[in-house]
Write an enzyme that holds these catalytic residues in place. Sequence first.
Site, PDB file in Angstrom:
ATOM      1  N   ARG A  79       0.793  -1.223   0.000  1.00 40.74           N
ATOM      2  CA  ARG A  79       0.000   0.000   0.000  1.00 40.74           C
ATOM      3  C   ARG A  79       0.827   1.275   0.000  1.00 40.74           C
ATOM      4  NH1 ARG A  79      -2.931  -4.032   1.692  1.00 40.74           N
ATOM      5  NH2 ARG A  79      -0.963  -4.563   2.674  1.00 40.74           N
ATOM      6  N   THR A  80       1.830   1.341   0.885  1.00 44.38           N
ATOM      7  CA  THR A  80       2.560   2.606   1.015  1.00 44.38           C
ATOM      8  C   THR A  80       3.283   2.920  -0.291  1.00 44.38           C
ATOM      9  OG1 THR A  80       2.808   2.145   3.359  1.00 44.38           O
ATOM     10  CG2 THR A  80       4.184   3.895   2.461  1.00 44.38           C
ATOM     11  N   LYS A 109      25.552  -4.706  -2.809  1.00 45.93           N
ATOM     12  CA  LYS A 109      27.027  -4.697  -2.932  1.00 45.93           C
ATOM     13  C   LYS A 109      27.656  -4.050  -1.713  1.00 45.93           C
ATOM     14  CE  LYS A 109      26.615  -3.933  -7.930  1.00 45.93           C
ATOM     15  NZ  LYS A 109      26.835  -2.910  -8.948  1.00 45.93           N
ATOM     16  N   ARG A 130      11.559   3.703   3.181  1.00 50.92           N
ATOM     17  CA  ARG A 130      11.186   2.733   4.227  1.00 50.92           C
ATOM     18  C   ARG A 130      12.431   1.939   4.567  1.00 50.92           C
ATOM     19  NH1 ARG A 130       5.968  -1.091   4.318  1.00 50.92           N
ATOM     20  NH2 ARG A 130       5.114   0.906   5.010  1.00 50.92           N
ATOM     21  N   HIS A 158       5.544   5.931  11.432  1.00 53.15           N
ATOM     22  CA  HIS A 158       5.021   5.813  10.059  1.00 53.15           C
ATOM     23  C   HIS A 158       4.061   6.994   9.889  1.00 53.15           C
ATOM     24  CE1 HIS A 158       3.711   4.253   6.346  1.00 53.15           C
ATOM     25  NE2 HIS A 158       3.449   3.004   6.657  1.00 53.15           N
TER      26      HIS A 158
HETATM   27  C1  NCD Z   1       2.019  -1.103   8.111  1.00 54.53           C
HETATM   28  C2  NCD Z   1       3.517  -0.910   8.221  1.00 54.53           C
HETATM   29  O1  NCD Z   1       4.254  -1.154   7.271  1.00 54.53           O
HETATM   30  O2  NCD Z   1       3.929  -0.478   9.286  1.00 54.53           O
HETATM   31  N1  NCD Z   1       1.577  -1.268   6.804  1.00 54.53           N
HETATM   32  C3  NCD Z   1       1.332  -0.171   6.026  1.00 54.53           C
HETATM   33  O3  NCD Z   1       2.190   0.643   5.771  1.00 54.53           O
HETATM   34  N2  NCD Z   1       0.082   0.003   5.586  1.00 54.53           N
HETATM   35  C4  NCD Z   1       1.474  -2.105   9.046  1.00 54.53           C
HETATM   36  C5  NCD Z   1       2.047  -3.485   9.079  1.00 54.53           C
HETATM   37  O4  NCD Z   1       2.962  -3.840   8.328  1.00 54.53           O
HETATM   38  O5  NCD Z   1       1.554  -4.267   9.885  1.00 54.53           O
END
Ligand code: NCD
Length: 331
Positions: A79-80, A109, A130, A158
């Site tokens: 999703r993100t 590497k 991320r 997040h």
């Molecule tokens: C979450 C995350 O990555 O922290 N997912 C997201 O970004 N929608 C929640 C999760 O991974 O449980």
Amino acid sequence: MTEMALPKLFDRAAGAEPHAYRTSLCGEDILSVDQFDREKLWYIFSRAHEMREVVEDSGGADLLKGRVLTCLFYEPSTRTSASFIAAMERLGGSVIPITQGVQFSSVSKGESLPDTIRTLEQYSDVIVLRHPEIGAAKVAADYASIPVINAGDGAGEHPTQALLDLFTIQEELKAIDGLQIAMVGDLRFGRTVHSLTKLLSQYKVTLRFISPDILRLPLSLMNQLRDQGMDVREGHEVGEVIETADVLYVTRIQKERFTDMAQYEEVKDLYEITPELMKRAKPKMVVMHPLPRVGEIHYSVDADPRAAYFRQVKNGMYIRMALLAAVLGRA
Ligand code: NCD
């Protein structure tokens, strides 16, 4: 939870003027929800509304034409990453997607995060990152001369998820003040819980935290809420909150953050929201989940109009359109 320990070339925060309120987030990194007061939230939510109208009317706009986003994901994402890509493309910009396995980039590497960031910023106008380590986004931002957006730093924060979560609560219930919000599941490692809790602490809400003992909300965060005089309570069973909650925010047990898999096995199946449980909930209660779910919400709950998790997903795209436009100065 480990702190990211990497050398810093310079610290942009050091010596910077105090964080004055600006309507525009132009040029800013988005690292933590601490950057957002209620006015800034209101601003982003209004822009997200406009983005929804634009998408519904014409699919998108040319606001970010000629701008390039790099999505750099060292952890899995559906999703993100997809919503940032969709957000950028719907605003006419383009994307360098390093999301399908950083193992195919020079990271495999042995390239360091600072070098990767200083390379990618040569091609792009904004970086979404991320990373599995707490503080990684801040390190990246210290090296980058373009905005860095934190898309999850380990068990830390997040922020963009929390913005879309809060926006969803506002959209679903037309208010935030006065609500009881119950968070269920992995409150220790769940970064979305940490960020959303901090945002909610700016509102007059009551907070209920349901988890097994080993996955309670970090004490520092709990103390912060108590020091602010908030009405907070912890428990172990969803049954303790199902009749009073206005929002049930359900989360996955974060398997990848456990060092002892036997402990994970003990807690992995503790919670499941079922239609039977939903019968006891308020008629206007909202069930949310950042997703992915791995058994915490039974699929037969999806047909319940109170199940908001896929509407929540869509809101993520509007919020990220609003954020990208804001940090790129096209507000
Ligand atoms: C979450 C995350 O990555 O922290 N997912 C997201 O970004 N929608 C929640 C999760 O991974 O449980």
